[in-house]
Enzyme design. Structure first.
Site, PDB file in Angstrom:
ATOM      1  N   ASP A   1      -1.435  14.831 -12.705  1.00  0.00           N
ATOM      2  CA  ASP A   1      -2.367  15.534 -13.571  1.00  0.00           C
ATOM      3  C   ASP A   1      -3.955  14.981 -13.007  1.00  0.00           C
ATOM      4  O   ASP A   1      -4.888  15.933 -13.165  1.00  0.00           O
ATOM      5  CB  ASP A   1      -2.153  15.387 -15.072  1.00  0.00           C
ATOM      6  CG  ASP A   1      -1.027  16.094 -15.467  1.00  0.00           C
ATOM      7  OD1 ASP A   1      -0.689  17.052 -14.488  1.00  0.00           O
ATOM      8  OD2 ASP A   1      -0.332  15.537 -16.279  1.00  0.00           O
TER       9      ASP A   1
ATOM     10  N   ARG B   1     -18.675   9.412 -39.590  1.00  0.00           N
ATOM     11  CA  ARG B   1     -18.524   8.204 -39.025  1.00  0.00           C
ATOM     12  C   ARG B   1     -17.365   7.814 -38.361  1.00  0.00           C
ATOM     13  O   ARG B   1     -16.253   7.838 -39.102  1.00  0.00           O
ATOM     14  CB  ARG B   1     -19.079   7.410 -39.985  1.00  0.00           C
ATOM     15  CG  ARG B   1     -20.349   7.080 -40.599  1.00  0.00           C
ATOM     16  CD  ARG B   1     -20.525   5.948 -41.726  1.00  0.00           C
ATOM     17  NE  ARG B   1     -22.022   5.993 -42.195  1.00  0.00           N
ATOM     18  CZ  ARG B   1     -22.200   6.626 -43.629  1.00  0.00           C
ATOM     19  NH1 ARG B   1     -21.239   7.431 -44.254  1.00  0.00           N
ATOM     20  NH2 ARG B   1     -23.386   6.587 -43.754  1.00  0.00           N
TER      21      ARG B   1
ATOM     22  N   GLN C   1     -12.857  11.062 -16.275  1.00  0.00           N
ATOM     23  CA  GLN C   1     -13.188  10.831 -14.988  1.00  0.00           C
ATOM     24  C   GLN C   1     -14.604  10.977 -14.567  1.00  0.00           C
ATOM     25  O   GLN C   1     -15.030  10.288 -13.793  1.00  0.00           O
ATOM     26  CB  GLN C   1     -12.566  11.920 -14.207  1.00  0.00           C
ATOM     27  CG  GLN C   1     -10.959  11.904 -14.018  1.00  0.00           C
ATOM     28  CD  GLN C   1     -10.458  12.857 -13.178  1.00  0.00           C
ATOM     29  OE1 GLN C   1     -11.081  13.972 -12.790  1.00  0.00           O
ATOM     30  NE2 GLN C   1      -8.853  12.878 -13.064  1.00  0.00           N
TER      31      GLN C   1
ATOM     32  N   TYR D   1      -5.239  13.861 -24.340  1.00  0.00           N
ATOM     33  CA  TYR D   1      -5.943  12.885 -25.379  1.00  0.00           C
ATOM     34  C   TYR D   1      -5.939  13.223 -26.684  1.00  0.00           C
ATOM     35  O   TYR D   1      -5.729  12.741 -27.660  1.00  0.00           O
ATOM     36  CB  TYR D   1      -7.327  12.692 -24.724  1.00  0.00           C
ATOM     37  CG  TYR D   1      -7.921  11.382 -25.186  1.00  0.00           C
ATOM     38  CD1 TYR D   1      -7.128  10.336 -26.041  1.00  0.00           C
ATOM     39  CD2 TYR D   1      -9.186  11.290 -24.951  1.00  0.00           C
ATOM     40  CE1 TYR D   1      -7.926   9.356 -26.560  1.00  0.00           C
ATOM     41  CE2 TYR D   1      -9.866   9.777 -25.221  1.00  0.00           C
ATOM     42  CZ  TYR D   1      -9.335   9.073 -25.958  1.00  0.00           C
ATOM     43  OH  TYR D   1      -9.802   7.728 -26.453  1.00  0.00           O
TER      44      TYR D   1
ATOM     45  N   LEU E   1      -3.903  15.470 -28.396  1.00  0.00           N
ATOM     46  CA  LEU E   1      -2.607  15.164 -29.080  1.00  0.00           C
ATOM     47  C   LEU E   1      -2.338  13.986 -29.297  1.00  0.00           C
ATOM     48  O   LEU E   1      -1.946  13.726 -30.616  1.00  0.00           O
ATOM     49  CB  LEU E   1      -1.649  15.518 -27.880  1.00  0.00           C
ATOM     50  CG  LEU E   1      -0.138  15.584 -28.627  1.00  0.00           C
ATOM     51  CD1 LEU E   1      -0.058  16.805 -29.633  1.00  0.00           C
ATOM     52  CD2 LEU E   1       0.745  16.046 -27.345  1.00  0.00           C
ATOM     53  N   SER E   2      -2.712  12.853 -28.438  1.00  0.00           N
ATOM     54  CA  SER E   2      -2.535  11.469 -29.022  1.00  0.00           C
ATOM     55  C   SER E   2      -3.365  11.014 -30.231  1.00  0.00           C
ATOM     56  O   SER E   2      -2.897  10.290 -31.004  1.00  0.00           O
ATOM     57  CB  SER E   2      -3.009  10.553 -27.751  1.00  0.00           C
ATOM     58  OG  SER E   2      -2.151  10.607 -26.762  1.00  0.00           O
TER      59      SER E   2
ATOM     60  N   ASN F   1      -9.704  19.485 -19.320  1.00  0.00           N
ATOM     61  CA  ASN F   1      -9.024  19.010 -20.630  1.00  0.00           C
ATOM     62  C   ASN F   1      -9.806  18.826 -21.776  1.00  0.00           C
ATOM     63  O   ASN F   1      -9.837  19.465 -22.974  1.00  0.00           O
ATOM     64  CB  ASN F   1      -8.232  17.800 -20.359  1.00  0.00           C
ATOM     65  CG  ASN F   1      -7.017  17.991 -19.674  1.00  0.00           C
ATOM     66  OD1 ASN F   1      -6.381  18.815 -19.681  1.00  0.00           O
ATOM     67  ND2 ASN F   1      -6.364  16.827 -19.451  1.00  0.00           N
ATOM     68  N   GLU F   2     -10.939  17.975 -21.721  1.00  0.00           N
ATOM     69  CA  GLU F   2     -11.858  17.629 -22.745  1.00  0.00           C
ATOM     70  C   GLU F   2     -12.973  16.725 -22.490  1.00  0.00           C
ATOM     71  O   GLU F   2     -13.185  16.276 -21.532  1.00  0.00           O
ATOM     72  CB  GLU F   2     -10.896  16.718 -23.891  1.00  0.00           C
ATOM     73  CG  GLU F   2     -10.737  15.262 -23.340  1.00  0.00           C
ATOM     74  CD  GLU F   2      -9.449  15.046 -22.307  1.00  0.00           C
ATOM     75  OE1 GLU F   2      -9.833  14.341 -21.285  1.00  0.00           O
ATOM     76  OE2 GLU F   2      -8.366  15.410 -22.840  1.00  0.00           O
TER      77      GLU F   2
END
Length: 292
Positions: free
Chosen positions: A73, A175, A247, A190, A192-193, A147-148
């Site tokens: 991925d 905060r 990245q 990320y 989902l985690s 993705n994000e």
């Protein structure tokens, strides 16, 4: 050879010999089938290919009809941020760990890809996010994400105080250790985690997921993908960053805001004809097995 695809690009940054073996197999097989093949420059160098047409990702995006990404991925995300700018379809052969975006099994890639090249595939568009670091609405730094986009401290973990505006209307202040702004594609990564919802890929939606918020009332929020998100910071620090797909990192300096919006272009992702998003959720993430 058929008329569905004439020129095919081979893409990926191999991390171990088995990936290089797949690159070489793919190149020689496509050549015997009569396709014009462009190989990403690094791959051609590592395989020591002679008399082969090579190109950068941008050149492959401009010249090829299809890009085959060999890897995991991470390889797919890195390649498609560039390839999405062009009118090119993309498919992946999994040579990584999870392989959520890379559908083709390396042990059966030839047959699966042969069916795709005959026109037997599912096509879908995945939107990207564009993230800008701005000062008084003047763009300073910019990147994109499949993705994000993640707001986070730079070198040392600490709490961040910030405000979120949606379409220039105040939405909430927080905060927390940061914020994940995710596409539907990234909702199984990320986000989902961190407790975010799973969004099916066709949804025109963006999720905002707090990272370790200070209050129990801070919950994930889903908004329309046409919205523009602005992040403002109460205590000016010089160690904040936003990262795109884990990245690319963009530093945030004092007096700067962050603007996040949907990109003007899409990723043209294709899958084998038997692809099922929900089956991928089940096999890759262990989600909800059938009971009867």
């Amino acid at each position: 050879m058929n008329n569905h695809f004439k020129c095919i690009g081979i893409v990926g940054h191999p991390r171990h010999p088995t990936a290089l073996t797949t690159h070489e197999m793919l190149y020689r097989w496509l050549c015997t089938k009569g396709y014009e093949v462009i190989v990403e420059q690094q791959i051609a160098h590592e395989l020591q290919l002679k008399n082969v047409k090579t190109g950068t990702l941008a050149e492959i995006g401009q010249l090829a009809d299809l890009a085959v990404v060999v890897g995991g991925d991470g390889n797919m995300l890195g390649a498609t941020r560039t390839l999405a700018r062009y009118d090119i379809k993309v498919i992946g052969i999994n040579r990584g760990n999870l392989g959520f975006l890379t559908d083709l099994d390396p042990d059966n890639a030839q047959q699966q890809l042969a069916d795709v090249l005959e026109g037997h595939y599912i096509s879908e568009k995945r939107f990207l996010l564009e993230a800008q670091v701005c000062q008084q609405d003047c763009q300073k730094r910019i990147s994109t994400a499949i993705n994000e986009v993640v707001l986070h401290p730079g070198k040392v973990a600490h709490m961040i105080e910030f405000e979120v505006y949606i379409d220039e209307i105040f939405a909430f202040s927080q905060r927390s250790d940061g914020l994940i702004i995710s596409t539907p594609t990234g909702s199984t990564a990320y986000s989902l985690s961190a407790g975010g919802p799973i969004l099916t890929p066709s949804l025109d939606a963006i999720t905002l997921v707090p990272m370790f918020p200070h209050t129990l009332s801070a919950r994930p929020l889903v908004i329309n993908s046409s919205s523009t998100i602005r992040l403002r910071f109460s205590h000016r620090r010089n160690d904040l960053e936003i990262s795109c797909d884990s990245q690319i990192a963009l530093p945030i300096q004092e007096g700067e805001d962050v603007l996040i919006r949907r990109c003007d272009y899409h990723l043209n992702l294709i899958h084998p004809k038997d692809y099922s998003y929900f089956n991928t959720l089940s096999t890759k993430l262990g989600w909800s097995k059938k009971l009867f």
